[in-house]
Structure formats: structure tokens, C-alpha cells
Design an enzyme around this catalytic site. Structure first.
Site, PDB file in Angstrom:
ATOM      1  N   HIS A  49      51.922 -39.381  -8.126  1.00 31.00           N
ATOM      2  CA  HIS A  49      52.769 -40.397  -7.529  1.00 31.00           C
ATOM      3  C   HIS A  49      52.453 -40.594  -6.045  1.00 31.00           C
ATOM      4  CE1 HIS A  49      56.317 -42.980  -7.610  1.00 31.00           C
ATOM      5  NE2 HIS A  49      56.680 -42.455  -6.460  1.00 31.00           N
ATOM      6  N   HIS A  95      60.432 -47.252 -10.277  1.00 29.43           N
ATOM      7  CA  HIS A  95      61.385 -46.152 -10.399  1.00 29.43           C
ATOM      8  C   HIS A  95      61.672 -45.956 -11.884  1.00 29.43           C
ATOM      9  CE1 HIS A  95      64.225 -43.926  -7.467  1.00 29.43           C
ATOM     10  NE2 HIS A  95      62.967 -43.690  -7.167  1.00 29.43           N
TER      11      HIS A  95
END
Length: 738
Positions: A49, A95
Site C-alpha cells: 500500500h 479504502h
């Protein structure tokens, strides 16, 4: 060794998401076994990420430079010059994992995070968009996930005070265990007042700004870099908790200290919190950073260094401050009721030094943590080409009229009004075109300049042919901007894929990036920011490849074009070439129950020419050749015409389709590069000459009028009945009636 910390072992490193070779690399790099806090720091900075370790090598192929681009990828957001001394600042982020675990807070903090990315650059946010992918409506969890995500987006955006003006919503069983929540924010700044994250100067104070640090969100970035299994619900503590009212205060305080000239560098505390923000600021500036965690404002007692470094508590910033501005900056933040604490300083050492309770908890080389994280050239296999489906071989299971009624009432094609009416899409008073059209349009200050905004991708195309699917996502986004009269200037992306360690998934990622690169280069719409979200799969089953494209264009708000028919008796023309392409179409899936075949190819030269032609026909506020424009996409031509009719309550009489194409393929094929336009009778001959001279393909479809959609050879379809089906499915589903 810190006495009160666990002993670090290879097994503990594995629990932190580090591969055995990565752990060995860490030990070799620092010449010893890391402390527990150092292990946490490495796990945060080296996860997928934060480090983009599987995608960086391919992302470098994306074009990001044009004369208008002020800042491309590598900062909190992209920045593009829009003239008059102004710049548009924008980015899209995901998200996904948090939103599946805790839908409301996951989606809400996704919005909060992307807003911070924009105002960290010195821009005031003016609009948000989102792209949402949910599982099968029949899945028992889907309805609650939709409700929670939509409420979270609305709850944060509405409270913060920024309009949510556009986006997309899709459903497919492959998202059952891993939904996608992609959020995009757009802001305005003076082009010579952009703020960056690279620290500069030795001995400069590092200041913590905003809300206090808690234990929420710890290991959020690590969780976002792993696939889900049966323990997904146990990961709920990794989801952050947002406070939009605190974020609004943070926005105003940050913009005020920026205007006062207090800031050397500033960075949002997003993924990996204090760790990522401090490391990135130092590494980008070729400096070291020393932090004293005893000075970090905490809302919970007894927090360890490990917890403070990895917390992803929201509404926080880190700033390198001009020393002489310390008192002035602190007074501004205290005025807004926010924490302001000097927690460290820049050093010449290129080391990341973290102290807590009088002990050194971490002492690491900062460059290796930041911009020199692992980089993998993972093996991949290219997707085998699927056969082209012959439209003649597809036997229609129902009449054209029946198929249209079923399609417009299906989950993917039905109205998403239930979603966007929960968002405040008119706050700030500059929304010119609201959700429901081809693209949103937001006026810049008092105008006449405006921004057109859209987000697009067709995952079924990307899975069938990643390269063509990547091209199509960009082409569709640019088409939507052109349809409202805007010239595309730049885009952002959110590349959502499964596990990159599987060669077939890595092949999807590589193929889509190749397609995106070619299309953005051909259409003059560079990629200036973005996000990669990998490991989107559950128990080994990946999501469909979903590389969402968020695009921005510039237009004059006074001449914004809409898709609604404007009057009766106007000519309806189809621009572009039609072959009747049914492979991967919604007609094939929803009506025939088949998901197969090659997707429609994208001719980028034709897309560029058509976009320019449509923008020319839309013209200026003083003269426009057309009264309505709509691009043809999901569901094909008849769905596009139905949408134009339903938006206006005006029907149409449509002629016979092209004789060489079966009727069902003509009306529902998803050939790319097409627009429907309407023209006043007095201008038809002139418009036809312009189109014919452009050599783009032209078909006369019929005339607007009446209250029914009359397809040659079919029973008339009352527009009000089409609207009932179109508007009815989603509210009924969310009420539990479907």
C-alpha cells in the site's frame, strides 16, 4: 534491545506481512535484528500500500507531462494549470478493505483521507466523486454494505462541506468478499502557491498538527496489503474513525498558516500515520528526521512507541515549520481548537531516529525506508485473446422492447438516484451539472470557467482483455467530459486488482497499465496522480480488474451540455461507427445470461477526432449546433436513447436499424466511440455536412417527440413506464423488497 518490547523473530516479521527475504534484507541493511518498533516501521513502509513495490516499475510508463502539468505523481495530489493564475489539484484513493470490515467508518475515512491529500497541497476542496463496486445483490451482506458505505460517504462529505457531484456504482458477485470504495477529491489553488512534502533545511522544527493520536487504524496499511480470509471481521480494530468537523477545522487552519508563509513542507498523516509522513518528508528532502514521541499529543494513556508510529488516527498533519513562524503558527492552530506540538527536527544524518521515554526506539536509514523500498519485477502472463462473438449467432431470448425494460431496471443500469440524493451535491453553490449525467460540472468561483469531472471503468472489459479495457476506461472518461462540452486536461487513477504474486493477476495489472498509458498519451490526458490497491481478493478469488479513471476537463459553465432531449421535432443523430459488438456487453450478460467474448476494441484516433467534433458542435455560449449530447456506453444505443428520453419526459420515433446488423446487436451492442446528438430542424443539413466532412460515421436515428419511445417494429414504450422501472430497482432493493 528495548526491555518492554517483544523479541523480534522471523515468525513475528511474517505476522507483519514481511516475506522471509524481506526480513533478511532488513537485518542485513541495519546490521542487527530490528527492535519491535523498527519492525513495525519497516512493515508499514515496505507493504504494498505504501511502497508500490509490485507496480512502481510499470507505473513509470504512464505519461504525466504536458505544458499544463505543474506536479505529476509522487506528491499528495496532482496539480494542473487551468489558467487565470489557478490550478486544479486532484487525486483518487481507495479504502476497500476498511470499508468491507466497517462500511460507515471505512468509507467516511476514505473521503477524509483524500480531502487531506488535496488541501495538504494548499488547495481548497471544491468537489468529491466516488466509484463503488459491490457484490451480488442476492448476497446477504450486500445491502448492508451499500447502506453503510453510502452513509459514510455522505456523512463525512456533507459534514465537511464539500459537494459530492459524481461517480459510479456497480454490482457483481466477484466483489462479494471484497468491495471497492474509491474516493476522488478536487480542489483549487493559486498555481504559484502549491505546497510540497519534501523537507528542506537542517534543524528545522517538525510540527504535529490536528487531532490527537489514538489506537485506531494500527496496521491499516498492512491490512490493505493483504488478501482477506475467514478472519476479515477480526480486523475491525484496524479501521480508522473519522471526525469531519475536526477535518474542517484542520483545513481552515492549514490554509491559514500556508497563507501566512509558515510552511516549509507539509504531509498528510494517511496510511502508516506518523511513520509514513515523517519518513517521506525526510527521504524526499535528502534529510534525516528525529522524533520525540513524548511530545506527540495522545488521546489514550500508555501508548507505546510502536502504537504511536503505526496509528492511523484521522485528521492529522505533519509540517516542517519556518522557525521564526513558530509562535504565529501555534496561535493559528490554538485558535481553531487543534493540537500543535513540535515533535522533532530535521537533521543532516539521513537517519530516522525515534525516541520515547528517554530511550531510542528506532534508528534506521531513512532513504531505504522511503524511496528505496523493495522493487519487484513480478512475473506475469498476458491474457489470451478471447474470440469475437458473431452477433448473428446470438439468438435474442426476448423482444427488443422487453429487453430494454429489463436492462434499465437491472442493478448496473438502473438509476443511482437513491445513492446520490444522500450526498449534498450543491453545497458551496457552484454545482452546474448534478449527478446523473455524463459528467458533473462545477463552476470555478464566479465563472465562466468550470471543471467537468467524471470517474469511469468497465471491469468486464478489463478482465476479458486488460489492454483494451485499460484503453476503454480512459476513452470513456474523456468521452463523458466531451459530452458536456469540456476539454480533457488530465486524469488520476485507482488501480484495483487481486494478488500480484499470481502471474495471471500481475498480467491484468500490466495489460491495463499499457492500455491506460497508450490512451492517455493519445488523448492528451496525462496521469498526474493515483493509487494502486492490490490483494483485493478473498480466499483466493480475486475481484475483476478495476482500474478506475478519474478525469478532469475545462469548459465554460454557461454552455454546459446535458443529455436530456430539449424539444419535440428535433433530429436524433448517431456519431461514430456501429458494428453491433455484443462481446462482454450487458445485453449478453443480463438478457442472454452469458459473460463471454472479446470486448469492443477502442480506436484512439477515432476517439480523439470524435471528441473534438462533439466539442466543436457544442460550440460556445453564443452558438451551438446541438441541443443534447450523450455518449453511448453500457447497455448500448437504445439504453442511451432511453436515458435521454427519461431525463426530459420527451419520447422519440426511431427508424429501422442498419440492415446489415441484427436488430438486437444494433440497439444493444457496445461499440466504442459513439455519441447521440439532437439537432434543431433548421440546422440539420449544416450539421450533417460538418459530420460527413469529419469522416467519423453518421446514422440518422429518428425524431424526438411524443411520450413514448417508439422503436420500429416494436410495441411503443411509454417514457413514464421506463422511468418507473429505471428509478425503481435500487430504492426497492434497499427497502428489502427486491
Amino acid at each position: 534491545m528495548i526491555s518492554n518490547e517483544p523479541v523480534v523473530t522471523p515468525e513475528l516479521a511474517a505476522e507483519h506481512g514481511l516475506k522471509p527475504d524481506e526480513y533478511e534484507r532488513i537485518v542485513k541493511l541495519i546490521g542487527r535484528v530490528p527492535t519491535f518498533t523498527e519492525l513495525g516501521i519497516f512493515s508499514a513502509m515496505w507493504n504494498e500500500h505504501c511502497s508500490y513495490k509490485s507496480s512502481r516499475i510499470h507505473l513509470r510508463t504512464l505519461p504525466f507531462k504536458t505544458p499544463l502539468v505543474i506536479q505529476g505523481p509522487g506528491e499528495n495530489a496532482g496539480v494542473v494549470d487551468i489558467g487565470d493564475g489557478l490550478a486544479v489539484v486532484f487525486k483518487m484513493e481507495s479504502h476497500n478493505h476498511p470499508s468491507f470490515i466497517e462500511p460507515y467508518q471505512g468509507a467516511a475515512t476514505g473521503v477524509g483521507g483524500i480531502l487531506r491529500d488535496v488541501f495538504t497541497m494548499g488547495a481548497r476542496p471544491i468537489a468529491c466523486l466516488n466509484a463503488l463496486s459491490f457484490g451480488d445483490p442476492k448476497n446477504p451482506r450486500t445491502r448492508a454494505l451499500v447502506a453503510g458505505v453510502v452513509a459514510g460517504i455522505g456523512g463525512y462529505g456533507n459534514s465537511f462541506g464539500v459537494p459530492t457531484v459524481g461517480g459510479e456504482v456497480r454490482f457483481h458477485r466477484r466483489y462479494d468478499g471484497n468491495i471497492l470504495v474509491n474516493a476522488m477529491a478536487v480542489g483549487l489553488a493559486e498555481k504559484d502557491q502549491i505546497f510540497y512534502s519534501a523537507a528542506s533545511g537542517v534543524g528545522m522544527p517538525i510540527v504535529y498538527l490536528g487531532s490527537k493520536t489514538g489506537r485506531d487504524g494500527i496496521h491499516g496499511a498492512t491490512m490493505a496489503s493483504a488478501e482477506f480470509g475467514a478472519d476479515a471481521e477480526e480486523k475491525r480494530p484496524t479501521v480508522q474513525v473519522g471526525d469531519p468537523f475536526s477535518e474542517k477545522l484542520l483545513l481552515e487552519a492549514c490554509l491559514e498558516i500556508m497563507a501566512k508563509g509558515c510552511v516549509i513542507a507539509i504531509q498528510d498523516m494517511g496510511a502508516a500515520g506518523l511513520t509514513c509522513s515523517a519518513v517521506e518528508m525526510g527521504a524526499k528532502g535528502d534529510l534525516g528526521v528525529t522524533l520525540d514521541l513524548d511530545k506527540v499529543p495522545c488521546r489514550e494513556s500508555g501508548m507505546s512507541a510502536y502504537e504511536m508510529m503505526l496509528s492511523e488516527s484521522q485528521e492529522r498533519m505533519l509540517m516542517v515549520l519556518k522557525p521564526e513562524k513558530e509562535q504565529e503558527a501555534e496561535e493559528i492552530f490554538r485558535k481553531w481548537g487543534l493540537d500543535f506540538a513540535i515533535v522533532g527536527e530535521t537533521t543532516p544524518t539521513k537517519r530516522f531516529l525515534v525516541r520515547h521515554g528517554g530511550a531510542v526506539m528506532a534508528d534506521l536509514p531513512i532513504k531505504e525506508l522511503g524511496d528505496q523500498a523493495p522493487l519487484y519485477e513480478r512475473p506475469y502472463v498476458e491474457h489470451a485473446k478471447l474470440p469475437i462473438i458473431d452477433a448473428v449467432s446470438i439468438k435474442p431470448p426476448m423482444r427488443i422492447a422487453d429487453a430494454l425494460e429489463k436492462l434499465i431496471g437491472s442493478p448496473d443500469l438502473c438509476s443511482k438516484r437513491w445513492v446520490w440524493e444522500q450526498y449534498d451535491h450543491v453545497i458551496l453553490g457552484n454545482t452546474v451539472q448534478r449527478p446523473g449525467g455524463d459528467a458533473a460540472v462545477v463552476r470555478i468561483n464566479e465563472g465562466p470557467k468550470a471543471l467537468a469531472l467524471t470517474s469511469d471503468v468497465t471491469p468486464r472489459y478489463c478482465e476479458a482483455d486488460p489492454y483494451e479495457g485499460g484503453k476503454q476506461a480512459v476513452a470513456e472518461a474523456c468521452r463523458n467530459l466531451s459530452a458536456v462540452g469540456a476539454t480533457p486536461i488530465a486524469c488520476t487513477d485507482n488501480l484495483n486488482f487481486g494478488n500480484p504474486e499470481r502471474p495471471e493477476i500481475m498480467g491484468q495489472l500490466v495489460g491495463c497499465i499499457r492500455g491506460i498509458a497508450e490512451a492517455t498519451r493519445a488523448l492528451g490526458c496525462p496521469v498526474v496522480s493515483g493509487n494502486v490497491s492490490l490483494y483485493n481478493e478473498t480466499n483466493g478469488r480475486a475481484i475483476p480488474p478495476t482500474p478506475t479513471i478519474g478525469a478532469v476537463g475545462v469548459t465554460d459553465f454557461r454552455n454546459t451540455m446535458t443529455l436530456a432531449f430539449k424539444a419535440e421535432g428535433e433530429a436524433i443523430l448517431l456519431l461514430g461507427k456501429t458494428r453491433g459488438w455484443l462481446g462482454q456487453s450487458l445485453y449478453l450478460r443480463e438478457i442472454c445470461g452469458r459473460e463471454e467474448g472479446a470486448p469492443p476494441p477502442v480506436d484512439l484516433r477515432a476517439e480523439e477526432n470524435l471528441g473534438a467534433l462533439v466539442r466543436y458542435l457544442i460550440g460556445s455560449v453564443d452558438r451551438s449546433y446541438v441541443t443534447a449530447v450523450h455518449d453511448v456506453s453500457d447497455g448500448g444505443l437504445l439504453v442511451a436513447l432511453a436515458e435521454m428520453a427519461m431525463a426530459s419526459d420527451i419520447g422519440a420515433v426511431l427508424v429501422e436499424p442498419q440492415p446489415e446488423i441484427p436488430a438486437h446487436a444494433f440497439w444493444f451492442g457496445e461499440d466504442q466511440g459513439r455519441y447521440v446528438i439532437t439537432v434543431r430542424p433548421s440546422l440539420v443539413d449544416e450539421v450533417v455536412r460538418v459530420i460527413e466532412n469529419a469522416h467519423v460515421g453518421l446514422h440518422r436515428l429518428g425524431t424526438t417527440g411524443g411520450r413514448v419511445l417508439a422503436v420500429a417494429g416494436e410495441r411503443p414504450l411509454p417514457v413514464h413506464e421506463l422511468k418507473r422501472r429505471f428509478e425503481g430497482w435500487l430504492p426497492a432493493y434497499m427497502a428489502g423488497h427486491e
